[in-house]
Design an enzyme around this catalytic site. Structure first.
Site, PDB file in Angstrom:
ATOM      1  N   LYS A 106       1.365  -1.370   0.020  1.00 37.23           N
ATOM      2  CA  LYS A 106      -0.042  -0.576  -0.262  1.00 37.23           C
ATOM      3  C   LYS A 106       0.831   1.062  -0.037  1.00 37.23           C
ATOM      4  O   LYS A 106       2.211   1.355   0.732  1.00 37.23           O
ATOM      5  CB  LYS A 106      -1.051   0.644   1.537  1.00 37.23           C
ATOM      6  CG  LYS A 106      -1.976   1.129   1.740  1.00 37.23           C
ATOM      7  CD  LYS A 106      -2.736   0.832   2.286  1.00 37.23           C
ATOM      8  CE  LYS A 106      -3.652   1.752   2.504  1.00 37.23           C
ATOM      9  NZ  LYS A 106      -5.093   2.040   3.814  1.00 37.23           N
ATOM     10  N   HIS A 108      -0.970   4.283   0.333  1.00 37.29           N
ATOM     11  CA  HIS A 108      -0.623   5.396   1.144  1.00 37.29           C
ATOM     12  C   HIS A 108      -0.670   5.138   2.735  1.00 37.29           C
ATOM     13  O   HIS A 108      -0.652   4.188   2.970  1.00 37.29           O
ATOM     14  CB  HIS A 108      -2.199   6.391   0.513  1.00 37.29           C
ATOM     15  CG  HIS A 108      -3.313   5.354   0.806  1.00 37.29           C
ATOM     16  ND1 HIS A 108      -2.779   4.140  -0.801  1.00 37.29           N
ATOM     17  CD2 HIS A 108      -3.808   4.909   1.199  1.00 37.29           C
ATOM     18  CE1 HIS A 108      -4.044   3.454  -0.834  1.00 37.29           C
ATOM     19  NE2 HIS A 108      -4.373   4.289   0.414  1.00 37.29           N
TER      20      HIS A 108
END
Length: 223
Positions: A106, A108
């Site tokens: 991921k 963010h």
């Protein structure tokens, strides 16, 4: 591998059959073999079945004597298993943190591939089965990269059959490979031997009819 309590293993096999998770017929395995039975842990697909499954994992783990500080569930099936077993262990007085991984990092928020509690200390890997040991090796790499120590593997069913590596049949099973080559104890709720015992003692003629085919499969591919 740990010593199982036979009544618990038999109870689990009966539960898996009743839940439709353990099925009989003709199924092609990843190794290309035609197996007379198939175990699909993804079919523990409601709260009641998942709760019972977690109970079997937790009791087997406690009996195994494996010492661990937290649970790690490899994506995807291991994620649900890690959460469910952590809940059941806490209910039994053994509260343990758990974590799991994403298939893709991921970029963010908190970022990275690991989710849940910090991966640290002695980490137990939990999954449904060990087919080729690939998932275990990947989990070990992630755990070690986080600075923690893999300390064991917990699975539902040990097929107790010869592994296939690069198209070549090995004299050892995938579970034996993990135990001996990766130096990790493996705790299984039940194995092929327990399934055979169930088939030989069940009161259901329809289920018992599969005993011969399963025995022949074990004679050919078993370890």
């Amino acid at each position: 591998m740990n010593t199982r309590t036979p009544p618990l293993a038999q109870e689990f096999v009966a539960f898996a059959v009743e839940a439709g998770v353990l099925r009989f017929g003709e199924f092609k395995t990843k190794a290309g073999r035609l197996s007379p039975y198939f175990f699909n842990a993804g079919l523990f697909d409601d709260g009641a079945k998942l709760g019972r499954l977690a109970g079997f994992y937790a009791r087997t783990l406690i009996d195994s004597g494996i010492q661990f500080d937290m649970i790690f569930g490899p994506a995807y099936k291991g994620i649900t298993l890690a959460a469910a077993v952590a809940i059941e262990l806490a209910r039994l007085g053994h509260n343990k943190p758990f974590a799991y991984n994403r298939k893709e990092a991921k970029d963010h928020g908190e970022g990275g591939t690991l989710v849940g509690a910090p991966v640290q200390g002695r980490v137990l890997i939990i999954d449904d089965v060990i087919s080729a040991g690939t998932s275990v090796r990947e989990s070990i790499a992630m755990i070690q990269a986080a600075g923690a120590t893999p300390c064991g593997v917990s699975i539902a069913l040990d097929r107790q059959e010869k592994a296939v590596e690069n198209g070549v049949e090995s004299p050892k099973s995938a579970v034996q490979y993990v135990s001996e080559q990766l130096q990790l104890p493996v705790s299984a709720i039940a194995g092929l031997s327990d399934l055979l015992q169930y088939l030989q003692t069940t009161s259901s003629p329809a289920i018992a009819a599969h005993a011969g085919a399963v025995q022949a499969y074990r004679d050919r591919y078993g370890v």
